[in-house]
Enzyme design. Sequence first.
Site, PDB file in Angstrom:
ATOM      1  N   GLU A  24      -3.629 -34.038  52.519  1.00 22.75           N
ATOM      2  CA  GLU A  24      -2.737 -34.830  52.994  1.00 22.75           C
ATOM      3  C   GLU A  24      -1.903 -35.742  52.129  1.00 22.75           C
ATOM      4  O   GLU A  24      -2.423 -36.210  51.187  1.00 22.75           O
ATOM      5  CB  GLU A  24      -3.291 -36.213  54.112  1.00 22.75           C
ATOM      6  CG  GLU A  24      -4.130 -35.858  55.363  1.00 22.75           C
ATOM      7  CD  GLU A  24      -4.603 -36.803  56.124  1.00 22.75           C
ATOM      8  OE1 GLU A  24      -4.113 -38.041  55.738  1.00 22.75           O
ATOM      9  OE2 GLU A  24      -5.314 -36.957  57.036  1.00 22.75           O
ATOM     10  N   GLU A  38       3.221 -39.080  66.076  1.00 22.35           N
ATOM     11  CA  GLU A  38       2.169 -39.049  67.116  1.00 22.35           C
ATOM     12  C   GLU A  38       2.212 -40.364  67.543  1.00 22.35           C
ATOM     13  O   GLU A  38       1.684 -41.393  67.073  1.00 22.35           O
ATOM     14  CB  GLU A  38       1.022 -38.715  66.299  1.00 22.35           C
ATOM     15  CG  GLU A  38       0.679 -37.452  65.827  1.00 22.35           C
ATOM     16  CD  GLU A  38      -0.515 -37.109  64.967  1.00 22.35           C
ATOM     17  OE1 GLU A  38      -1.806 -37.016  65.655  1.00 22.35           O
ATOM     18  OE2 GLU A  38      -0.632 -37.276  63.754  1.00 22.35           O
ATOM     19  N   LYS A  73      -1.108 -42.631  68.019  1.00 20.50           N
ATOM     20  CA  LYS A  73      -2.120 -43.016  66.863  1.00 20.50           C
ATOM     21  C   LYS A  73      -2.060 -44.767  66.885  1.00 20.50           C
ATOM     22  O   LYS A  73      -1.114 -45.552  66.980  1.00 20.50           O
ATOM     23  CB  LYS A  73      -1.536 -42.464  65.609  1.00 20.50           C
ATOM     24  CG  LYS A  73      -1.742 -41.142  65.443  1.00 20.50           C
ATOM     25  CD  LYS A  73      -1.675 -40.750  63.967  1.00 20.50           C
ATOM     26  CE  LYS A  73      -2.950 -40.972  63.373  1.00 20.50           C
ATOM     27  NZ  LYS A  73      -2.819 -40.441  61.784  1.00 20.50           N
ATOM     28  N   GLU A 132       1.786 -45.301  60.933  1.00 26.35           N
ATOM     29  CA  GLU A 132       0.861 -44.350  61.471  1.00 26.35           C
ATOM     30  C   GLU A 132       1.509 -43.181  62.563  1.00 26.35           C
ATOM     31  O   GLU A 132       1.210 -42.433  62.723  1.00 26.35           O
ATOM     32  CB  GLU A 132      -0.269 -44.713  61.922  1.00 26.35           C
ATOM     33  CG  GLU A 132      -1.324 -45.458  60.828  1.00 26.35           C
ATOM     34  CD  GLU A 132      -1.912 -44.436  60.113  1.00 26.35           C
ATOM     35  OE1 GLU A 132      -2.077 -43.116  60.395  1.00 26.35           O
ATOM     36  OE2 GLU A 132      -2.263 -44.630  58.880  1.00 26.35           O
TER      37      GLU A 132
END
Length: 395
Positions: A270, A324, A327, A333
């Site tokens: 990542e 997203e 999240k 995030e």
Amino acid sequence: MHTSFCRLRPLFLLLSFSSYGIIPAAPFTGTYGINYGRIADNIPPPQTVVSLLKATKIKNARIYDADHSVLEAFRGSGLELMVGIGNEYLKEMSLNEERAVHWIRENVQPYLPYTHITGIAVGNEVLGGSDQELQEALFGALKNVYNALNRLQLTDYIEILTPHSQAVFANSYPPSSCTFNENILEYMKPILDLFLKTGSPFFLNTYPFLSYKSDPEHIDINYALFLPNPGVYDANTSLYYDNMFDAQIDAAYAALEAAGYGKMEVRVSETGWASNGDEDETGASEQNAKTYNFNLRKRLAKKKGTPRKPKLVLKAYVFALFNEDLKPGPGSERHYGLLKADGSISYNIGFTGLTPSHSSSSILYFKDILIGSMVIAYTMTSTACITALVLVLML
């Protein structure tokens, strides 16, 4: 074709591949991959995601589970997919090899070889965390998953990995001084021994954004974003670093070498930069995210190594494909996506196959094709319909 034969054919062909010694697909084509996270309620369906990945020419994708709708959508796509076993399964899987065999038989084997599953990530950022029982279970889970793959004759096709955060390191500056935290070495060493045996890389989640956010007064933003800057000179190795990304990778190489695993590859599981975040998340902006991801893509496209390992080409999964919206955690995030929920680009980093309007129109285009096909099929004889269906399934 009969349904029963369709279910058996992938396993039959896979066994045929093994019998005739056909070389399996490489676990990572090129240098650039993407993390396809799905903690959201507004992103496109998996079939559309496959089309988007093809448009962007991204061949490597990683998901954090083994969702069957995703595995089915990737069938026949030619894309390479890494699946994941969540932390919540590790304790049970560490105690029971049969549980690992069952998981692979249910979530991997039925989709081979047409869905190119090339790796299984077992857990995520376990070492360096606060759950000691989970840390103790990680090696057992990895060993049982590997043994299960071996029993099913899949070790030549699928590698096992586990992603680590930078919390496993005691220090990382200068890069050559990096070592593993003493309190995780007893858990780390058996894992590294297993990976030496299996040929698996050291999987690292590395975020210059998080480093910069934690200490913006002492870290040059240009150093974190691959922009011109004075750089960092490591006096121990006489190596010069003009960006933080390379320095963080070489810090991991230094820690591996100090622990006795100097020949192990570091692969990035990542990395990314948030385009938005909370008020206290310094550096989270669309411009910085665009700059980091554009320059990261250019850096990976050069197919080169790091100053410490210049001949070992660096490969990375970027985080993430979509924002997203569900999240948990700080605002950042929910803002790592290279694409928006409608499939259009969040900002331009050089994907020639997509523009802000192209993706949405592509989705409509595929819908038009589907509707047109249904109209045509309606006018066909039943025999012709069956023939057309068989041809479509073979694509």
